[in-house]
Design a protein around this motif. Structure first.
Motif, mmCIF file in Angstrom:
data_model
loop_
_atom_site.group_PDB
_atom_site.id
_atom_site.type_symbol
_atom_site.label_atom_id
_atom_site.label_comp_id
_atom_site.label_asym_id
_atom_site.label_seq_id
_atom_site.Cartn_x
_atom_site.Cartn_y
_atom_site.Cartn_z
ATOM 1 N N ARG A 50 0.835 -1.194 0.000
ATOM 2 C CA ARG A 50 0.000 0.000 0.000
ATOM 3 C C ARG A 50 0.872 1.246 0.000
ATOM 4 O O ARG A 50 1.967 1.269 0.575
ATOM 5 N N ALA A 51 0.366 2.303 -0.635
ATOM 6 C CA ALA A 51 1.120 3.557 -0.707
ATOM 7 C C ALA A 51 1.386 4.116 0.688
ATOM 8 O O ALA A 51 2.479 4.641 0.961
ATOM 9 N N ASP A 52 0.406 4.019 1.590
ATOM 10 C CA ASP A 52 0.600 4.514 2.953
ATOM 11 C C ASP A 52 1.734 3.772 3.660
ATOM 12 O O ASP A 52 2.542 4.379 4.380
ATOM 13 N N ASP A 53 1.790 2.446 3.443
ATOM 14 C CA ASP A 53 2.844 1.652 4.077
ATOM 15 C C ASP A 53 4.208 2.022 3.494
ATOM 16 O O ASP A 53 5.215 2.083 4.219
ATOM 17 N N SER A 57 6.524 11.454 2.233
ATOM 18 C CA SER A 57 5.097 11.760 2.231
ATOM 19 C C SER A 57 4.369 10.841 1.252
ATOM 20 O O SER A 57 4.967 10.311 0.300
ATOM 21 N N VAL A 58 3.071 10.661 1.480
ATOM 22 C CA VAL A 58 2.260 9.836 0.584
ATOM 23 C C VAL A 58 2.260 10.434 -0.821
ATOM 24 O O VAL A 58 2.315 9.712 -1.825
ATOM 25 N N GLU A 59 2.222 11.768 -0.912
ATOM 26 C CA GLU A 59 2.230 12.427 -2.222
ATOM 27 C C GLU A 59 3.523 12.117 -2.981
ATOM 28 O O GLU A 59 3.505 11.855 -4.190
ATOM 29 N N THR A 60 4.650 12.142 -2.270
ATOM 30 C CA THR A 60 5.936 11.827 -2.904
ATOM 31 C C THR A 60 5.951 10.391 -3.401
ATOM 32 O O THR A 60 6.388 10.102 -4.523
ATOM 33 N N ASP A 87 6.336 8.705 -7.184
ATOM 34 C CA ASP A 87 7.275 7.625 -7.498
ATOM 35 C C ASP A 87 6.556 6.457 -8.163
ATOM 36 O O ASP A 87 7.047 5.883 -9.142
ATOM 37 N N LEU A 88 5.393 6.109 -7.631
ATOM 38 C CA LEU A 88 4.634 4.987 -8.188
ATOM 39 C C LEU A 88 4.178 5.268 -9.611
ATOM 40 O O LEU A 88 4.189 4.374 -10.469
ATOM 41 N N LEU A 89 3.788 6.500 -9.871
ATOM 42 C CA LEU A 89 3.384 6.871 -11.222
ATOM 43 C C LEU A 89 4.563 6.740 -12.180
ATOM 44 O O LEU A 89 4.425 6.207 -13.294
ATOM 45 N N ALA A 90 5.729 7.218 -11.752
ATOM 46 C CA ALA A 90 6.925 7.122 -12.602
ATOM 47 C C ALA A 90 7.301 5.672 -12.863
ATOM 48 O O ALA A 90 7.649 5.300 -13.985
ATOM 49 N N LEU A 91 7.221 4.825 -11.830
ATOM 50 C CA LEU A 91 7.557 3.409 -11.994
ATOM 51 C C LEU A 91 6.564 2.704 -12.909
ATOM 52 O O LEU A 91 6.943 1.837 -13.709
ATOM 53 N N GLU A 92 5.296 3.081 -12.793
ATOM 54 C CA GLU A 92 4.284 2.473 -13.656
ATOM 55 C C GLU A 92 4.489 2.881 -15.109
ATOM 56 O O GLU A 92 4.342 2.072 -16.033
#
Length: 280
Positions: A33-36, A44-47, A51-56
């Protein structure tokens, strides 16, 4: 005493460090999960979401309901006509680097694939040895080389790539030992290893790996971190992976962490020109 995994991850402050840590966590926990992730990375969750968007976008992770997981397997290979016309600069740069590894008289084994066929086109004129291949694409690049002892495997033929496979193809490679092998790929993943799209061609590739003195995989940067449906081997048995300078730094470091020698070919402006063999 070394840092724990959690402590290492919490010190990841640069984007590349965070994204490498995210990929490590996804590989070990399957679904995160992003929070984890934010809590474990000290970000931060926003950061983390950025990162997740870039990896995707790089095809390295996949967002699903509840978190992030590994990317889906590349179930199908793009059509041959599309593959041979794309990433031409990368393939030419990789072929040039691979050609520099060829010794004057040692046998060369050329596998299936558009990148390997490009290597056949630029095989050094100083090379006067034996070439074994299961690719008619590669073989056609060498038919005018009277100084080369060329063996083509035969077997069942797959259209487009003009790839030979099956027991007849395997028999050729079973009868030879030594030399340097250059393999194609469907995907190269730090944990899963070398994968491909065609089950019938895996056995020939495994024989090449077992019989050659050295085996290199030619995989342009779009294939690194990716997984095709059929496993060929772990990465430990490879002499190295030849790729292009478009490789994502995070993926490159993950492969190096997995013990892979990564050989990065530098593209040149002339590599993008359309002249040359249509087999590339």
């Amino acid at each position: 005493m070394g840092k724990s995994t959690r402590e290492r991850h919490r010190t990841a402050s640069l984007p590349e460090e965070r994204r490498r840590a995210i990929l490590e966590l996804v590989d070990t926990q399957q679904l995160v999960r992003a929070d984890d992730l934010a809590e474990q990375l000290g970000a931060s969750v926003e950061t983390v979401r950025r990162d997740l968007l870039a990896l995707e976008q790089e095809g390295l992770t996949r967002r699903v309901y509840g978190g992030v997981t590994r990317p889906m397997t590349r179930a199908t290979e793009p059509p041959f006509e599309l593959r041979r016309a794309t990433r031409l600069a990368a393939k030419r740069a990789m072929a040039r680097l691979a050609a520099s590894l060829v010794r004057t008289d040692a046998p060369v084994i050329l596998d299936i694939g558009t990148s390997v066929a490009e290597l056949a086109r630029v095989l050094p004129t100083s090379f006067h040895g034996r070439v074994l291949t299961n690719s008619f694409l590669a073989a056609m690049q060498l038919t005018s080389r009277t100084d080369i002892e060329l063996y083509v495997s035969g077997g069942r033929l797959r259209g487009g790539d003009l790839a030979c496979y099956g027991p007849h193809a395997e028999t050729l490679f079973e009868g030879f030992y030594g030399g340097i092998a250059f393999l194609g790929s469907g995907g190269v993943h730090p944990q899963i290893g070398l994968t491909d799209h065609h089950l019938g061609e895996v056995r020939s590739r495994q024989i090449m790996l077992n019989h050659a003195d050295q085996a290199y995989v030619m995989a342009d940067s779009s294939k690194l971190g990716q997984v095709a449906p059929v496993k060929v081997c772990d990465l430990a048995g490879l002499a190295g992976v030849i790729t292009d300078d478009g490789v994502d730094p995070t993926v490159a470091q993950l492969l190096r962490d997995a013990g892979v020698e990564l050989l990065i070919a530098q593209t040149l402006p002339s590599d993008s020109e359309t002249e040359g063999s249509p087999m590339s």
